[in-house]
Design a protein around this motif. Structure first.
Motif, PDB file in Angstrom:
ATOM      1  N   ASP A 151       0.823  -1.221   0.000  1.00 38.52           N
ATOM      2  CA  ASP A 151       0.000   0.000   0.000  1.00 38.52           C
ATOM      3  C   ASP A 151       0.850   1.261   0.000  1.00 38.52           C
ATOM      4  O   ASP A 151       0.307   2.367   0.023  1.00 38.52           O
ATOM      5  CB  ASP A 151      -0.920   0.011   1.225  1.00 38.52           C
ATOM      6  CG  ASP A 151      -1.868  -1.173   1.241  1.00 38.52           C
ATOM      7  OD1 ASP A 151      -2.412  -1.497   0.164  1.00 38.52           O
ATOM      8  OD2 ASP A 151      -2.062  -1.770   2.315  1.00 38.52           O
ATOM      9  N   GLY A 152       2.168   1.092   0.003  1.00 38.42           N
ATOM     10  CA  GLY A 152       3.049   2.252   0.049  1.00 38.42           C
ATOM     11  C   GLY A 152       3.273   2.798   1.439  1.00 38.42           C
ATOM     12  O   GLY A 152       3.834   3.889   1.603  1.00 38.42           O
ATOM     13  N   TRP A 177       6.928  12.033   1.224  1.00 42.14           N
ATOM     14  CA  TRP A 177       6.349  10.728   0.868  1.00 42.14           C
ATOM     15  C   TRP A 177       4.900  10.610   1.337  1.00 42.14           C
ATOM     16  O   TRP A 177       4.053  10.037   0.654  1.00 42.14           O
ATOM     17  CB  TRP A 177       7.178   9.593   1.465  1.00 42.14           C
ATOM     18  CG  TRP A 177       6.673   8.239   1.075  1.00 42.14           C
ATOM     19  CD1 TRP A 177       6.046   7.332   1.863  1.00 42.14           C
ATOM     20  CD2 TRP A 177       6.741   7.643  -0.228  1.00 42.14           C
ATOM     21  NE1 TRP A 177       5.721   6.206   1.148  1.00 42.14           N
ATOM     22  CE2 TRP A 177       6.143   6.375  -0.151  1.00 42.14           C
ATOM     23  CE3 TRP A 177       7.263   8.068  -1.451  1.00 42.14           C
ATOM     24  CZ2 TRP A 177       6.040   5.525  -1.238  1.00 42.14           C
ATOM     25  CZ3 TRP A 177       7.163   7.218  -2.546  1.00 42.14           C
ATOM     26  CH2 TRP A 177       6.556   5.966  -2.435  1.00 42.14           C
ATOM     27  N   ALA A 185       1.965  13.718  -4.327  1.00 44.11           N
ATOM     28  CA  ALA A 185       1.061  12.608  -4.664  1.00 44.11           C
ATOM     29  C   ALA A 185       1.406  12.035  -6.030  1.00 44.11           C
ATOM     30  O   ALA A 185       1.309  10.824  -6.244  1.00 44.11           O
ATOM     31  CB  ALA A 185      -0.390  13.088  -4.638  1.00 44.11           C
ATOM     32  N   ARG A 186       1.843  12.876  -6.949  1.00 45.12           N
ATOM     33  CA  ARG A 186       2.210  12.381  -8.276  1.00 45.12           C
ATOM     34  C   ARG A 186       3.428  11.463  -8.189  1.00 45.12           C
ATOM     35  O   ARG A 186       3.485  10.420  -8.850  1.00 45.12           O
ATOM     36  CB  ARG A 186       2.509  13.562  -9.204  1.00 45.12           C
ATOM     37  CG  ARG A 186       2.731  13.140 -10.656  1.00 45.12           C
ATOM     38  CD  ARG A 186       3.155  14.299 -11.520  1.00 45.12           C
ATOM     39  NE  ARG A 186       3.194  13.890 -12.926  1.00 45.12           N
ATOM     40  CZ  ARG A 186       3.774  14.605 -13.891  1.00 45.12           C
ATOM     41  NH1 ARG A 186       4.361  15.763 -13.600  1.00 45.12           N
ATOM     42  NH2 ARG A 186       3.766  14.169 -15.132  1.00 45.12           N
ATOM     43  N   PHE A 188       4.379   9.752  -5.493  1.00 45.28           N
ATOM     44  CA  PHE A 188       3.923   8.537  -4.795  1.00 45.28           C
ATOM     45  C   PHE A 188       3.217   7.603  -5.772  1.00 45.28           C
ATOM     46  O   PHE A 188       3.511   6.400  -5.826  1.00 45.28           O
ATOM     47  CB  PHE A 188       2.978   8.929  -3.654  1.00 45.28           C
ATOM     48  CG  PHE A 188       2.392   7.762  -2.907  1.00 45.28           C
ATOM     49  CD1 PHE A 188       3.035   7.232  -1.798  1.00 45.28           C
ATOM     50  CD2 PHE A 188       1.190   7.194  -3.316  1.00 45.28           C
ATOM     51  CE1 PHE A 188       2.497   6.146  -1.114  1.00 45.28           C
ATOM     52  CE2 PHE A 188       0.650   6.113  -2.635  1.00 45.28           C
ATOM     53  CZ  PHE A 188       1.300   5.601  -1.534  1.00 45.28           C
ATOM     54  N   ASP A 189       2.285   8.137  -6.542  1.00 47.56           N
ATOM     55  CA  ASP A 189       1.533   7.308  -7.488  1.00 47.56           C
ATOM     56  C   ASP A 189       2.452   6.696  -8.543  1.00 47.56           C
ATOM     57  O   ASP A 189       2.260   5.531  -8.941  1.00 47.56           O
ATOM     58  CB  ASP A 189       0.445   8.144  -8.176  1.00 47.56           C
ATOM     59  CG  ASP A 189      -0.661   8.561  -7.204  1.00 47.56           C
ATOM     60  OD1 ASP A 189      -0.765   7.942  -6.138  1.00 47.56           O
ATOM     61  OD2 ASP A 189      -1.398   9.508  -7.530  1.00 47.56           O
ATOM     62  N   ALA A 190       3.443   7.465  -9.002  1.00 45.53           N
ATOM     63  CA  ALA A 190       4.363   6.954 -10.029  1.00 45.53           C
ATOM     64  C   ALA A 190       5.177   5.785  -9.485  1.00 45.53           C
ATOM     65  O   ALA A 190       5.310   4.741 -10.138  1.00 45.53           O
ATOM     66  CB  ALA A 190       5.285   8.083 -10.496  1.00 45.53           C
ATOM     67  N   MET A 192       4.499   3.783  -6.933  1.00 40.16           N
ATOM     68  CA  MET A 192       3.663   2.624  -6.644  1.00 40.16           C
ATOM     69  C   MET A 192       3.191   1.941  -7.920  1.00 40.16           C
ATOM     70  O   MET A 192       3.052   0.715  -7.958  1.00 40.16           O
ATOM     71  CB  MET A 192       2.466   3.040  -5.785  1.00 40.16           C
ATOM     72  CG  MET A 192       2.836   3.565  -4.400  1.00 40.16           C
ATOM     73  SD  MET A 192       3.973   2.466  -3.477  1.00 40.16           S
ATOM     74  CE  MET A 192       2.982   0.977  -3.356  1.00 40.16           C
ATOM     75  N   LYS A 193       2.968   2.710  -8.986  1.00 41.01           N
ATOM     76  CA  LYS A 193       2.556   2.115 -10.261  1.00 41.01           C
ATOM     77  C   LYS A 193       3.680   1.259 -10.837  1.00 41.01           C
ATOM     78  O   LYS A 193       3.439   0.133 -11.309  1.00 41.01           O
ATOM     79  CB  LYS A 193       2.166   3.220 -11.243  1.00 41.01           C
ATOM     80  CG  LYS A 193       1.668   2.705 -12.592  1.00 41.01           C
ATOM     81  CD  LYS A 193       0.383   1.924 -12.451  1.00 41.01           C
ATOM     82  CE  LYS A 193      -0.169   1.494 -13.782  1.00 41.01           C
ATOM     83  NZ  LYS A 193      -1.410   0.687 -13.659  1.00 41.01           N
ATOM     84  N   ASP A 237       4.099   8.852 -15.991  1.00 39.78           N
ATOM     85  CA  ASP A 237       2.894   8.406 -16.703  1.00 39.78           C
ATOM     86  C   ASP A 237       3.190   7.415 -17.842  1.00 39.78           C
ATOM     87  O   ASP A 237       4.323   7.246 -18.268  1.00 39.78           O
ATOM     88  CB  ASP A 237       2.115   9.604 -17.248  1.00 39.78           C
ATOM     89  CG  ASP A 237       1.819  10.636 -16.166  1.00 39.78           C
ATOM     90  OD1 ASP A 237       1.483  10.218 -15.041  1.00 39.78           O
ATOM     91  OD2 ASP A 237       1.941  11.851 -16.444  1.00 39.78           O
ATOM     92  N   TYR A 239       3.178   4.153 -17.944  1.00 38.25           N
ATOM     93  CA  TYR A 239       4.165   3.119 -17.627  1.00 38.25           C
ATOM     94  C   TYR A 239       3.849   1.771 -18.275  1.00 38.25           C
ATOM     95  O   TYR A 239       4.771   1.020 -18.615  1.00 38.25           O
ATOM     96  CB  TYR A 239       4.299   2.965 -16.115  1.00 38.25           C
ATOM     97  CG  TYR A 239       4.856   4.195 -15.439  1.00 38.25           C
ATOM     98  CD1 TYR A 239       6.064   4.741 -15.862  1.00 38.25           C
ATOM     99  CD2 TYR A 239       4.177   4.821 -14.406  1.00 38.25           C
ATOM    100  CE1 TYR A 239       6.582   5.882 -15.255  1.00 38.25           C
ATOM    101  CE2 TYR A 239       4.683   5.955 -13.791  1.00 38.25           C
ATOM    102  CZ  TYR A 239       5.888   6.482 -14.225  1.00 38.25           C
ATOM    103  OH  TYR A 239       6.395   7.610 -13.637  1.00 38.25           O
TER     104      TYR A 239
END
Length: 294
Positions: A151-152, A177, A185-186, A188-190, A192-193, A237, A239
């Motif tokens: 979940d990060g 973080w 958030a960008r 973090f999302d990158a 985790m993706k 983005d 990915y």
């Protein structure tokens, strides 16, 4: 004489009035006594019931009929089932009703590698402890290293206790973080993706082959691969498409026996891939794939 007799007669006490006043005075006393007696009776009943409950509890929690002959622990991959039993306070031979399930759950939840726990009694003489362990997905470096779960979330400090090689995330301050603003958030999302795509061992870039995920807020992510030792610039983005492109590149290089020939593959624009040879300064570029350089 008649007059005197009449006067004396008028001064005689009214015994009915006196009796009514006495009865009125005695009524609160009777109420008080009745209430006191009922209260004492209630206290005696409660005390008796408490004693019955105490003796019943002692008898039940010491009864051999409920003595555990099996403690079943499930879900342990890295943790020792015997240690789980010891932490919970449940062991063979203990009366299963004497185990405080809530307290046992709290003790087990304090173990960082345990994400969730469920403890149940199976009457008359068994207990089950179901463990869900944390999944360590990566190591994040803030100057000190910590483990990230799927979940990060940071769940413990890294002490060399990862089961398999994990990618190390660098370039992100701790305060960023977990920040809630859009910029962090960008990032973090990158991260985790990419980690989610790399969980599949058949992926073009599996997590087990990622040595580092280098974060730059301006240009995005760059991966340092273990084998071959190549940097892969991913940016932000898209990915899924970039992983597919890298798979195509890898297959092409293997055919040419050149899979270790490039120090950098730039996939920030997946429609125009740029690669830098290990021993040369020239850049090899091609639309949708690689072409050999001069």
């Amino acid at each position: 004489m008649r007059w005197i007799s009449l006067v004396q007669k008028s001064r005689r006490k009214n015994r009915y009035k006196t009796q009514a006043a006495a009865a009125k005075t005695a009524r609160p006393i009777r109420w008080w006594l009745s209430g006191a007696l009922w209260g004492a009776a209630g206290v005696a009943i409660i005390a008796a019931m408490s004693l019955v409950c105490i003796f019943s509890y002692d008898w039940v929690t010491q009864c051999a009929y409920f003595r555990a002959d099996e403690i079943k622990v499930t879900g342990c991959n890295r943790l020792d089932p015997e240690r789980i039993k010891a932490l919970s306070g449940a062991r063979e031979g203990v009366n299963i009703l004497s185990v405080n399930l809530a307290a046992a759950g709290r003790r087990l939840s304090a173990e960082p590698w345990i994400k969730d726990v469920n403890i149940r009694r199976v009457f008359p003489s068994k207990m089950t402890i179901d463990i869900q362990e944390q999944e360590a997905l990566a190591i994040i470096d803030f100057g000190r290293s910590f483990l990230l779960n799927a979940d990060g979330n940071i769940f413990k400090e890294y002490e060399g206790d990862a089961v398999s090689p994990l990618p190390v995330v660098t370039g992100v301050p701790y305060r960023d973080w977990t920040a809630g603003n859009i910029g962090e958030a960008r990032v973090f999302d990158a991260v985790m993706k990419v980690l989610a795509l790399g969980k599949n061992e058949n992926s073009a870039m599996p997590n087990s082959n990622m040595e580092k995920i280098i974060v730059d807020k301006e240009i995005g992510l760059t991966l340092k691969m273990r084998e071959p030792a190549t940097f892969v610039a991913l940016g932000f983005d898209g990915y899924e498409k970039k992983f597919e492109r890298f798979a195509t590149i890898t297959a092409h290089l293997e055919q040419k026996e050149m899979e270790k020939a490039f120090s950098l593959v730039d996939l920030k624009n997946p429609d125009r891939i740029v690669a830098r040879p290990v021993c040369e300064n020239n850049v090899v570029a091609g639309k949708g794939g690689l072409r050999e350089g001069t």
